[in-house]
Design an enzyme around this catalytic site. Structure first.
Site, PDB file in Angstrom:
ATOM      1  N   LYS A 120     -27.763 110.540  89.882  1.00  0.00           N
ATOM      2  CA  LYS A 120     -28.481 110.628  91.180  1.00  0.00           C
ATOM      3  C   LYS A 120     -28.601 111.931  91.860  1.00  0.00           C
ATOM      4  CE  LYS A 120     -29.142 105.848  91.003  1.00  0.00           C
ATOM      5  NZ  LYS A 120     -28.211 105.668  89.883  1.00  0.00           N
ATOM      6  N   LYS A 205     -28.718 111.396 104.458  1.00  0.00           N
ATOM      7  CA  LYS A 205     -28.847 110.763 105.801  1.00  0.00           C
ATOM      8  C   LYS A 205     -29.540 109.293 105.903  1.00  0.00           C
ATOM      9  CE  LYS A 205     -31.088 111.992 110.276  1.00  0.00           C
ATOM     10  NZ  LYS A 205     -29.757 111.570 110.983  1.00  0.00           N
ATOM     11  N   ILE A 207     -31.701 106.552 107.097  1.00  0.00           N
ATOM     12  CA  ILE A 207     -32.987 106.392 107.936  1.00  0.00           C
ATOM     13  C   ILE A 207     -32.924 104.859 108.361  1.00  0.00           C
ATOM     14  CG2 ILE A 207     -35.550 106.245 107.764  1.00  0.00           C
ATOM     15  CD1 ILE A 207     -35.386 108.119 105.210  1.00  0.00           C
ATOM     16  N   HIS A 212     -38.323  99.990 101.743  1.00  0.00           N
ATOM     17  CA  HIS A 212     -38.317 100.308 100.111  1.00  0.00           C
ATOM     18  C   HIS A 212     -39.632 100.343  99.439  1.00  0.00           C
ATOM     19  CE1 HIS A 212     -35.408 100.549  96.472  1.00  0.00           C
ATOM     20  NE2 HIS A 212     -36.648 100.310  96.176  1.00  0.00           N
ATOM     21  N   ARG A 296     -36.455 102.226  83.070  1.00  0.00           N
ATOM     22  CA  ARG A 296     -36.462 100.700  82.200  1.00  0.00           C
ATOM     23  C   ARG A 296     -37.420 100.010  83.016  1.00  0.00           C
ATOM     24  NH1 ARG A 296     -34.275  97.953  86.514  1.00  0.00           N
ATOM     25  NH2 ARG A 296     -32.493  98.638  87.792  1.00  0.00           N
ATOM     26  N   ARG A 342     -37.392  85.952  93.858  1.00  0.00           N
ATOM     27  CA  ARG A 342     -36.362  85.730  92.912  1.00  0.00           C
ATOM     28  C   ARG A 342     -35.554  84.536  92.966  1.00  0.00           C
ATOM     29  NH1 ARG A 342     -33.400  91.560  91.562  1.00  0.00           N
ATOM     30  NH2 ARG A 342     -35.575  92.805  92.024  1.00  0.00           N
TER      31      ARG A 342
END
Length: 464
Positions: A120, A205, A207, A212, A296, A342
């Site tokens: 990351k 930080k 938010i 998303h 992926r 889901r």
């Protein structure tokens, strides 16, 4: 779609994604081999595939994570390519390397690309180089905790402490002040070490009201195109439960900038295959920030397929077989609105406790604009050893309001006897004014769950 040079594809995964890959391969005229554990002998994917190969006992560490057994199965069955699906070894750079070293085709990016974008902190640095906005935070992996605490003060609390490797919400802590940071950072590092074998952490930080947003990309190692964005803000414990495409609130200029930045980053790393660039979108400022890349296919890929009319799994197989991108950016047209929920073998009225069991009567929804990607059949005994995902219910309509109505209709048609599922959660969510008005963010769902437990129980037919 042009036929891929791949002749026989081994699927190193299970469940609904294995079924999905078998279908995409068949559309390309490719034979399939389903690698499976002893617990999955009667799975739908095994019954559907042209061949099957046992790779170990039920425990994933001895089967779906057993590189040697998977490669042996490929060799024994004459497979010339391996598709990792998602989860398990899908983002394992060493596995991708081992597949290539064995003279086989890995359906996905190279081990080097997975290694770069799977770290990351390194991915964040790569994004900065490509001119993609990043969340304010550390430039790399934290080595000195005192220096990191000082940086956190400079950035401004609260800050998120995140694992440099891995994902799925593991190794993440939120610190609200310096004292809490000094306590939580070592905990996050220890959890990351246990989960991923790498204790490296970095900070970002927080938010407060972030959404998303992720962009679907497809590359052939030279060129890259995008298939617009998905919104995945409805999350429980940082796990997505409901996804939509496109995001209902993005303005077109922001959408163009977001998608262009994703293509720029994927081109910078010479990306090959299907991948997703994930962002946080700040509702208050309209700014977006890169957070990570998933190298992926993702669980939520069907909503993108529904609005763009493309088989992403088929495209990634064709590219792995030596093909180039078949579409240019101006040929990719976005139409309508899609939603995916889901369906897990979990009881949402009992803290989402997993409930593997035997599927009784099964009625699946269909009709215009409805798709159900799943692994079920009547009498199937769901193994207790793996993720609880049973399938995904996806709907498409001309606009979001109609898609919500269609989802309500489709959920009403669904019947899975023999075990509880998360369907009552989605039926309850459809009654939320905030959800209908898109007034949600990544921290919205959990407080809503606490307030609406009785409604969820009512939808599930429970009076407890």
């Amino acid at each position: 779609m042009d036929k891929s040079s791949i002749q026989k594809l081994l699927i190193a995964n299970r469940g609904e994604i294995a079924v999905r890959i078998i279908r995409a391969a068949r559309d390309l005229g490719i034979e399939t081999v389903q690698a499976h554990s002893e617990a999955d002998t009667e799975s739908r994917a095994v019954l559907m595939a042209d061949e099957a190969a046992v790779i170990g006992p039920p425990a994933a560490a001895k089967s779906y994570l057993n590189v040697e057994a998977i490669l042996k199965a490929a060799k024994d069955t004459g497979a010339d390519a391996i598709h990792p699906g998602y989860g398990f070894l899908a983002e394992n750079a060493a596995f991708a390397d081992a597949v290539a070293d064995a003279g086989l085709i890995f359906v996905g990016p190279s081990g080097d690309t997975i290694r770069l974008m799977g770290d990351k902190a390194a991915a964040r640095a790569e994004a900065k180089k490509a001119g993609v906005p990043t969340v304010p935070g550390s430039d790399g992996v934290i080595e000195d905790m005192e220096a990191a605490a000082a940086l956190a003060e400079e950035i401004g609390f609260p800050v998120m402490i995140k694992a440099a490797a891995g994902g799925g919400g593991r190794g993440i802590r939120i610190a609200h002040d310096a004292e809490e940071f000094r306590t939580l950072a070592p905990q996050a590092s220890s959890e990351a070490k246990a989960a991923f074998g790498d204790g490296g952490i970095y900070i970002e930080k927080v938010i407060e009201r972030a959404r998303h947003i992720e962009v679907q990309v497809l590359g052939d190692g030279e060129d890259v195109v995008h298939f617009y964005e998905r919104e995945c803000s409805l999350q429980r414990r940082r796990q997505k439960v409901w996804e939509e495409a496109p995001s209902a609130l993005l303005k077109e200029d922001v959408r163009r900038e977001l998608c262009s930045s994703a293509v720029a980053l994927a081109k910078a790393v010479h990306y090959k295959g299907a991948g997703t660039i994930e962002y946080l979108y700040d509702d208050e400022t309209g700014a977006f920030y890169f957070i990570e890349m998933n190298t992926r296919i993702q669980v939520e890929h069907p909503v993108t397929e529904m609005i763009c009319g493309v088989d992403l799994v088929g495209e990634m197989i064709a590219i792995a077989g030596g093909g180039k991108l078949r579409v240019s950016q101006d040929q990719i047209i976005r139409e309508g609105h899609a939603i995916e929920v889901r369906l897990n073998a979990e009881d949402p009225s009992n803290n989402f406790m997993p409930f593997p069991g035997v599927v009784g009567e099964l009625l699946t929804p269909d009709g215009p604009g409805v798709r159900f990607d799943h692994m079920l059949y009547p009498g199937y005994a769901i193994p207790p050893f793996y993720d609880s995902l049973l399938g995904k219910l996806i709907v498409w309509a001309e606009d979001r309001d109609k898609a919500l109505m269609r989802l309500k209709r489709a959920l009403g048609e669904l019947k899975i006897d023999g075990l509880p599922t998360t369907a009552p959660l989605f039926e309850a969510l459809l009654e939320s004014d905030e959800l209908r008005e898109c007034a949600v963010h990544t921290r919205w769902l959990e407080p809503w769950l606490d307030k609406n437990l009785d409604l969820i129980r009512q939808k599930g037919g429970s009076d407890e």
